[in-house]
Structure formats: C-alpha cells, structure tokens
Design an enzyme around this catalytic site. Structure first.
Site, PDB file in Angstrom:
ATOM      1  N   VAL A  64      75.911 -94.631  83.949  1.00  0.00           N
ATOM      2  CA  VAL A  64      74.599 -95.078  84.418  1.00  0.00           C
ATOM      3  C   VAL A  64      74.008 -96.179  83.546  1.00  0.00           C
ATOM      4  CG1 VAL A  64      74.040 -92.915  85.586  1.00  0.00           C
ATOM      5  CG2 VAL A  64      73.382 -93.229  83.179  1.00  0.00           C
ATOM      6  N   TYR A 154      66.659 -89.490  71.115  1.00  0.00           N
ATOM      7  CA  TYR A 154      66.559 -88.651  72.311  1.00  0.00           C
ATOM      8  C   TYR A 154      65.105 -88.497  72.754  1.00  0.00           C
ATOM      9  CZ  TYR A 154      67.325 -84.610  75.365  1.00  0.00           C
ATOM     10  OH  TYR A 154      67.370 -83.759  76.451  1.00  0.00           O
ATOM     11  N   ALA A 155      64.210 -88.228  71.787  1.00  0.00           N
ATOM     12  CA  ALA A 155      62.797 -88.056  72.118  1.00  0.00           C
ATOM     13  C   ALA A 155      62.211 -89.345  72.684  1.00  0.00           C
ATOM     14  CB  ALA A 155      62.027 -87.616  70.884  1.00  0.00           C
ATOM     15  N   ALA A 156      62.566 -90.476  72.089  1.00  0.00           N
ATOM     16  CA  ALA A 156      62.070 -91.759  72.594  1.00  0.00           C
ATOM     17  C   ALA A 156      62.553 -92.007  74.009  1.00  0.00           C
ATOM     18  CB  ALA A 156      62.514 -92.889  71.666  1.00  0.00           C
ATOM     19  N   SER A 157      63.809 -91.681  74.268  1.00  0.00           N
ATOM     20  CA  SER A 157      64.360 -91.909  75.609  1.00  0.00           C
ATOM     21  C   SER A 157      63.679 -91.024  76.637  1.00  0.00           C
ATOM     22  CB  SER A 157      65.876 -91.675  75.612  1.00  0.00           C
ATOM     23  OG  SER A 157      66.199 -90.301  75.473  1.00  0.00           O
ATOM     24  N   LYS A 158      63.461 -89.767  76.305  1.00  0.00           N
ATOM     25  CA  LYS A 158      62.868 -88.839  77.268  1.00  0.00           C
ATOM     26  C   LYS A 158      61.360 -89.070  77.422  1.00  0.00           C
ATOM     27  CE  LYS A 158      66.632 -86.699  78.455  1.00  0.00           C
ATOM     28  NZ  LYS A 158      67.178 -86.831  79.831  1.00  0.00           N
TER      29      LYS A 158
END
Length: 249
Positions: A64, A154-158
């Site tokens: 993706v 991960y936190a930034a992406s979510k």
C-alpha cells in the site's frame, strides 16, 4: 444478518489479523470482496475461507506504500465488480524502538505503510465511493490517542490516520461518503504477538498499555467494522472509536 448483500468491499491487510477477520465477517453478511495484502499464501487462504462462506472473492498482492500498485489494485477492483461500496484500510506495521535510536528508514517505512498507504487507498477509492455513496473504515490505534512508549513512528502514523479520517468525513459528508476510524488496543494479531520492547525498556511503561478485560481476538474489531460500514452506521462519520478493553478508561 445480510447487511452487505450486493455490496462490494475492498480490504487491505486482508491476509491475517483484523483484515482477515473483517473479510470473513463481511463474507458472512453477503459482501463480495476484493482482498489485498503483501503475503501471497495467507491471502489465498483468507480468500478460500471467505469463498467457503459464500462470498465472491478476488485478490491481488499490493504494497500500500506503492502508489502505482494501489492505483492498479483499486482500478482492478472497480473493473471486476463494477463499483465499490466499502473500503477498509487495515494494512499496517508496528515496531518499537527507543526514539533516539530509530533509523530514518524505519520511521519512513512505518509512516509509508500506515499513513501514506491509507491515504493512497482512500484517494483512489473516493471517486468510486462518491458514485455509490459508500464509506471508509480506517484502522488506527489507541497509540494515536495517548502516549505509547517506544512507538513514536507508529503513534505518529496512527494519529495521522485519525486526523485524516476526520478531514475526509467533513470534506465528503455532503456528497454522501462517510469515513470513520477504529482505534484497537490489546487485540491478538500476528503484529501484537510479535511485540517486543526494546532493550532496557521500563516494565512499568508496558503495564500502562494493558487492558482491564484481557486481550481479545480480531473478530471483535471486525464486528465494529461491520457496524460502521453498514446502513446501521449511517449516522456515524468522522469518529475515532476505541476498542481496547478499557485500557484508556
């Protein structure tokens, strides 16, 4: 219930975990499925299980984070089925690092799959969803809602997924397209089973993330996806809904 009779759903990350559980749930409810993942054999197995539940299923291998692959996949889904009604962005990766040791390449890969990948699928699918007044369900995380140690990327992406979902909901509400985000926590998936904290991590910080009711299977999230994507969720848009066993309560 057959809330998805005659509906076409595109699901990324469909080979395992929440994506696979979502495919099976929507298959049970009558949807035809276009399943995407990077893992060939598990994707074929998920498709086989969905077909055994009566669904018409097509699959394709997609990273993706690759714009050309996403564009081709969404176009193939629309050509095969003639329309798209539901898009579920589940594909994602998780890693834990001491932030001061996190390599830029690893940061970029997490952002590329979790956030940019979700954007690319939404961008390509929205013209088709406008035609059907369809909807988007994005899988975010409780990491995007509160402080999770060792999870800066991960936190930034979510967190970005949550913010983008709100923006899409507002932008397209008057045109009949809904967008919602689900924020799982403490769900047993291949990603969480591979969880390991970095060397020297404080165990007290691990306990901050623990649920009150124990871990749950991915089918619990799939149940919520089905609600949001169905007509029963027609008055819900722009939401981020937490499903974490009370961990953030």
């Amino acid at each position: 219930m057959k809330r998805f009779d005659g509906k076409i759903a595109l699901i990324t990350g469909a080979a395992s975990g929440i994506g696979r559980a979502t495919a099976l749930r929507l298959a049970d409810e009558g949807a035809s499925l276009f399943l995407c993942d990077v893992q060939a054999a598990p994707l074929d197995a998920a498709a086989k299980d969905s077909r055994e539940r009566g669904a018409t299923v097509e699959t394709t291998l997609v990273d993706v984070a690759d714009e050309a692959q996403v564009r081709a996949a969404v176009a193939a889904a629309a050509e095969r089925f003639g329309k798209l009604d539901v898009v579920c962005n589940v594909a994602g990766i998780l890693r834990f690092d001491h932030t001061h040791e996190l390599a830029l390449a690893d940061w970029s890969r997490v952002i590329g799959i979790n956030l940019t990948g979700t954007f690319l699928v939404c961008r390509e699918a929205i013209p088709h969803l406008l035609a059907t007044r369809g909807n988007i369900v994005n899988i975010a995380s409780t990491a995007g809602m509160t402080g999770h140690p060792w999870a800066a990327a991960y936190a930034a992406s979510k967190g970005g997924v949550i913010a983008m979902t709100r923006a899409l909901a507002v932008e397209y509400a008057q045109q009949g397209v809904r967008a919602n985000a689900i924020c799982p926590g403490s769900i047993e998936t291949p990603i969480t089973k591979a969880f390991s904290v970095p060397h020297g991590a404080n165990p007290k910080l691990v306990r901050r993330m623990m649920p009150l009711t124990g871990f749950a299977g991915p089918e619990k999230v799939a149940n919520l996806v089905a609600l949001l994507a169905s007509e029963e969720g027609s008055h819900i848009t722009g939401e981020e809904i937490r499903i974490d066993g009370g961990a953030l309560s």
